[in-house]
Every structure is written in structure tokens, then in C-alpha cells.
Design an enzyme around this catalytic site. Sequence first.
Site, mmCIF file in Angstrom:
data_model
loop_
_atom_site.group_PDB
_atom_site.id
_atom_site.type_symbol
_atom_site.label_atom_id
_atom_site.label_comp_id
_atom_site.label_asym_id
_atom_site.label_seq_id
_atom_site.Cartn_x
_atom_site.Cartn_y
_atom_site.Cartn_z
ATOM 1 N N GLY A 11 0.829 -1.206 0.024
ATOM 2 C CA GLY A 11 0.173 0.072 0.142
ATOM 3 C C GLY A 11 0.797 1.326 -0.164
ATOM 4 N N VAL A 59 -2.773 -7.665 -2.633
ATOM 5 C CA VAL A 59 -2.272 -8.191 -1.313
ATOM 6 C C VAL A 59 -3.225 -9.553 -1.235
ATOM 7 C CG1 VAL A 59 -0.768 -6.654 -0.067
ATOM 8 C CG2 VAL A 59 -3.332 -6.726 0.129
ATOM 9 N N TYR A 151 -14.363 -3.142 10.015
ATOM 10 C CA TYR A 151 -13.169 -2.580 9.941
ATOM 11 C C TYR A 151 -12.202 -2.530 11.216
ATOM 12 C CZ TYR A 151 -9.257 0.713 9.747
ATOM 13 O OH TYR A 151 -8.326 1.389 9.621
ATOM 14 N N LYS A 155 -8.627 -4.646 12.488
ATOM 15 C CA LYS A 155 -7.596 -4.135 13.315
ATOM 16 C C LYS A 155 -7.433 -4.954 14.536
ATOM 17 C CE LYS A 155 -6.555 -1.400 9.613
ATOM 18 N NZ LYS A 155 -5.333 -1.630 8.981
#
Length: 253
Positions: A11, A59, A151, A155
Site C-alpha cells: 500500500g 495483497v 473494520y 484491526k
Amino acid sequence: MLTNKTIFITGATAGFGAACARLLVANGARVVVSGRRVERLERLKKELGASAHTLALDVRDNHAVEKAVASLPAPFDKVDILINNAGLALGLESFEKLALGDIRQMIDTNISGVLYCTHALLPGMIARDSGHIVNMGSIAGTYPYPGGNVYGATKAFLEHFTLNLKADLLGRNIRVTNIEPGMAETEFSQVRFHGDNAKAKSVYENTRPLTSEDIAETVLWCLTRPAHVNINRIELMAAEQAFSPFAVHRSIL
Ligand code: NDP
Ligand code: 8X3
């Protein structure tokens, strides 16, 4: 400081990844910069010159990751440091309203992508008994907020994966770190709001969010601690961001 170190950054076409590439090269490293947007990679290559090798890479594709890692040319083929930075949030709706495609993309990028890149690059680090893996977590992995659902959970996975990886690697000279930033102005919100730039801009209005350069400085600091020091996790947020009280629904009138 990072002279002769090869750093693989996922990224790197925007935001934190691009800022890391610039700062790490300025500190003597050579970088493998990857991402899906080829024209951005070409621009970065022009800027960083011989210190950079570009890799068009999604990825989420484990075969492509393995192939890309196996075919890295010298002197970029012995990767000392992996920065698992590629990631995204899609949507801020409550879970039942979130599109299944967006759910899949977050899991495939933020979790599977990290696992594929780590799985492809860790054996070389183990063989050389030297390395550092830096994962890009988030405050969303520790603190829940409405609409953070998938999300935040991806994480949280990174937070725990980082610590577990460290447990596996005990006795080897390989360090593992999870960086956990709060609100930072990048393309993150444009992606989250599916290209609604006005909505994305409003996230950062009248405040001073973190910058990509703040995160790159933090990564550099973690990488340049003495070899006997492992930064497990590091959480940082804008001075103008803080926590909310617990929400209470008052149902009794
Ligand atoms: P940006 O949107 O600016 O950059 C995200 C990068 O991830 C881009 O280079 C993009 O490249 C890459 N990317 C996305 N999907 C893929 C994929 N499937 N394969 C390869 N690369 C991919 O966001 P940030 O720089 O802000 O985000 C970087 C990381 O930091 C993310 O993991 C994010 O979750 C995390 N983070 C961000 C915060 C913020 O407030 N900005 C705070 C805390 C953490 P391309 O599109 O070219 O593939
Ligand atoms: C990005 C930070 O607070 O928007 O990880 O979730 S936040």
C-alpha cells in the site's frame, strides 16, 4: 541508519505507505513499493530512483504475493523489514446495512493480505535470523465506535496477530510491531465513503488530524530502536481527538 536494509511496503501508492517509502529511503533504506495502482508506482519510482523497486500487487491474491516475493531481483530480494500497511475501511453503516462485498474486501485485504505477505516473507527472515514485521493496526482495533464493526475487528485481529507472532518468534532476531494510529488525513475516508469527497473532507474539517508523515516518523522510530528493544504496539492520535463516554439507551420513560 537503515543503510543496506531492504524494506517491503504494501500500500505504498498513497497515504502512510508512500510517506514511509519516502522517509525510509531518505534514511538510507532501499524499498520495494507495492500497490494496485501502477501509475502511482511509476511516479514513486521516478521520485525515489534506484532505491526503489515497484511491484504491482493486490495483497488479496496469495499466489501473486508468493510469485512476487520469489521473483524479487537483487538487491531487493533479501527483505529485512516488512511493513504490512495496505488496508481500508469501506462504509460506516451499522453491520446489517454493510454490503457483503465490502465486508469481504476488508477481511481479504486487512487480514488475509497481511497473512499472505507475512507468510511469504517470514521464511527468508528466519533463514537469515534477522527481520522486523510492522503491521498497520488502528485505534479502531481497540476502541469500538458505531459503524466501525468489521473494520475495527480486522484491526483487532492485527493487534493480537502481532503479539502471537512475537510469541512464535521468541529466540530469533525478528521483531514484530503493531502501529495503532487514530484519525489521519489520507485517502482513507475517500475510500471509506466510496469516492464521496465532500463527506471524506468533512471528517478532517476544522481540526488537525495526524498526517502520513507523523506515521512514517513513528515507523522509523520503531525500526531504529536498538536490536534488543521490541516495540510491541504503539498507539497515537491527534491531540484534538479523544474518547466518548459509554452510550446509554434510556428505555424507561
Ligand atoms: P490510503 O487510502 O491513503 O492508502 C491505502 C493504501 O492501501 C493504498 O496505497 C492502496 O493502494 C493500498 N491498498 C488497498 N487495498 C489494497 C490491495 N488489495 N492490495 C494492495 N494494496 C492495497 O489510506 P492510509 O494511508 O490512511 O491507510 C494505510 C493503512 O493505515 C491502512 O491499513 C489503514 O487501515 C490504516 N489506518 C489509517 C488511518 C487513517 O485515519 N488514515 C488510521 C489508522 C490506521 P492501491 O489502491 O494502489 O492498491
Ligand atoms: C482509522 C482510524 O478512527 O477512522 O483506522 O477508525 S478511525
